[in-house]
Write a protein that holds these residues in place. Structure first.
Motif, PDB file in Angstrom:
ATOM      1  N   ILE A   1       0.875  -1.170   0.000  1.00  0.00           N
ATOM      2  CA  ILE A   1       0.000   0.000   0.000  1.00  0.00           C
ATOM      3  C   ILE A   1       0.908   1.214   0.000  1.00  0.00           C
ATOM      4  CG2 ILE A   1      -1.706   1.325   1.296  1.00  0.00           C
ATOM      5  CD1 ILE A   1      -2.812  -1.325   2.318  1.00  0.00           C
ATOM      6  N   GLY A   2       0.842   1.969  -1.092  1.00  0.00           N
ATOM      7  CA  GLY A   2       1.725   3.131  -1.245  1.00  0.00           C
ATOM      8  C   GLY A   2       2.799   2.893  -2.284  1.00  0.00           C
ATOM      9  N   GLY A   3       2.418   2.270  -3.376  1.00  0.00           N
ATOM     10  CA  GLY A   3       3.379   1.969  -4.434  1.00  0.00           C
ATOM     11  C   GLY A   3       3.870   3.177  -5.214  1.00  0.00           C
ATOM     12  N   ASP A   4       3.278   4.347  -4.997  1.00  0.00           N
ATOM     13  CA  ASP A   4       3.701   5.547  -5.728  1.00  0.00           C
ATOM     14  C   ASP A   4       4.864   6.272  -5.062  1.00  0.00           C
ATOM     15  OD1 ASP A   4       1.647   5.229  -7.652  1.00  0.00           O
ATOM     16  OD2 ASP A   4       0.221   6.236  -6.325  1.00  0.00           O
TER      17      ASP A   4
ATOM     18  N   VAL B   1       0.744  -7.605   3.961  1.00  0.00           N
ATOM     19  CA  VAL B   1       0.443  -6.255   3.482  1.00  0.00           C
ATOM     20  C   VAL B   1       1.472  -5.321   4.089  1.00  0.00           C
ATOM     21  CG1 VAL B   1      -1.238  -4.377   3.457  1.00  0.00           C
ATOM     22  CG2 VAL B   1      -2.024  -6.745   3.298  1.00  0.00           C
ATOM     23  N   ILE B   2       2.134  -4.548   3.241  1.00  0.00           N
ATOM     24  CA  ILE B   2       3.146  -3.595   3.677  1.00  0.00           C
ATOM     25  C   ILE B   2       2.562  -2.208   3.481  1.00  0.00           C
ATOM     26  CG2 ILE B   2       5.442  -2.668   3.254  1.00  0.00           C
ATOM     27  CD1 ILE B   2       4.546  -6.270   2.476  1.00  0.00           C
ATOM     28  N   LEU B   3       2.363  -1.478   4.573  1.00  0.00           N
ATOM     29  CA  LEU B   3       1.746  -0.164   4.527  1.00  0.00           C
ATOM     30  C   LEU B   3       2.829   0.910   4.463  1.00  0.00           C
ATOM     31  CD1 LEU B   3      -0.723   1.685   4.657  1.00  0.00           C
ATOM     32  CD2 LEU B   3      -0.584   1.545   7.144  1.00  0.00           C
ATOM     33  N   LEU B   4       2.938   1.545   3.302  1.00  0.00           N
ATOM     34  CA  LEU B   4       3.930   2.591   3.094  1.00  0.00           C
ATOM     35  C   LEU B   4       3.283   3.925   2.737  1.00  0.00           C
ATOM     36  CD1 LEU B   4       6.453   0.490   0.970  1.00  0.00           C
ATOM     37  CD2 LEU B   4       6.569   0.999   3.420  1.00  0.00           C
ATOM     38  N   ALA B   5       1.966   3.978   2.717  1.00  0.00           N
ATOM     39  CA  ALA B   5       1.254   5.191   2.319  1.00  0.00           C
ATOM     40  C   ALA B   5       0.949   6.052   3.537  1.00  0.00           C
ATOM     41  CB  ALA B   5      -0.045   4.830   1.599  1.00  0.00           C
TER      42      ALA B   5
END
Length: 91
Positions: free
Chosen positions: A5-8, A60-64
């Motif tokens: 989550i947050g691939g941008d 799930v990896i939360l990077l956003a």
């Protein structure tokens, strides 16, 4: 299948590149509408959460999130929606 989550963002982009080289199966969310695909489901944490996939993820990896402290201080309600409320909705 894993989900980023947050691939941008910078870290999400780097992780996607690494996982592509390693041939890991994954999807990475995007909030850029012209990049949406099976591999890049749409997710905008500033909007109410809507499920985007029936896929079962092993991780799930939360990077956003909003990370600019000044922006968060200037926009506390929007910051709370993005960084707290809608992040909890995903869980």
């Amino acid at each position: 299948m894993k989900l980023i989550i947050g691939g941008d963002g910078a870290i999400g982009t780097a992780l996607m590149s690494n996982w592509e080289v390693m041939k890991y199966p994954f999807q990475a969310t995007t909030k850029i509408k012209n990049q949406v695909s099976y591999e890049r489901p749409f997710l905008d944490l500033s909007a109410p959460f809507q499920p985007f996939s029936d896929t079962e993820y092993s991780a799930v990896i939360l990077l956003a999130g909003k990370t600019n402290i000044q922006w968060c201080e200037d926009n506390p309600k929007q910051s709370a929606i993005i960084n707290v409320d809608n992040t909890i909705q995903i869980a």
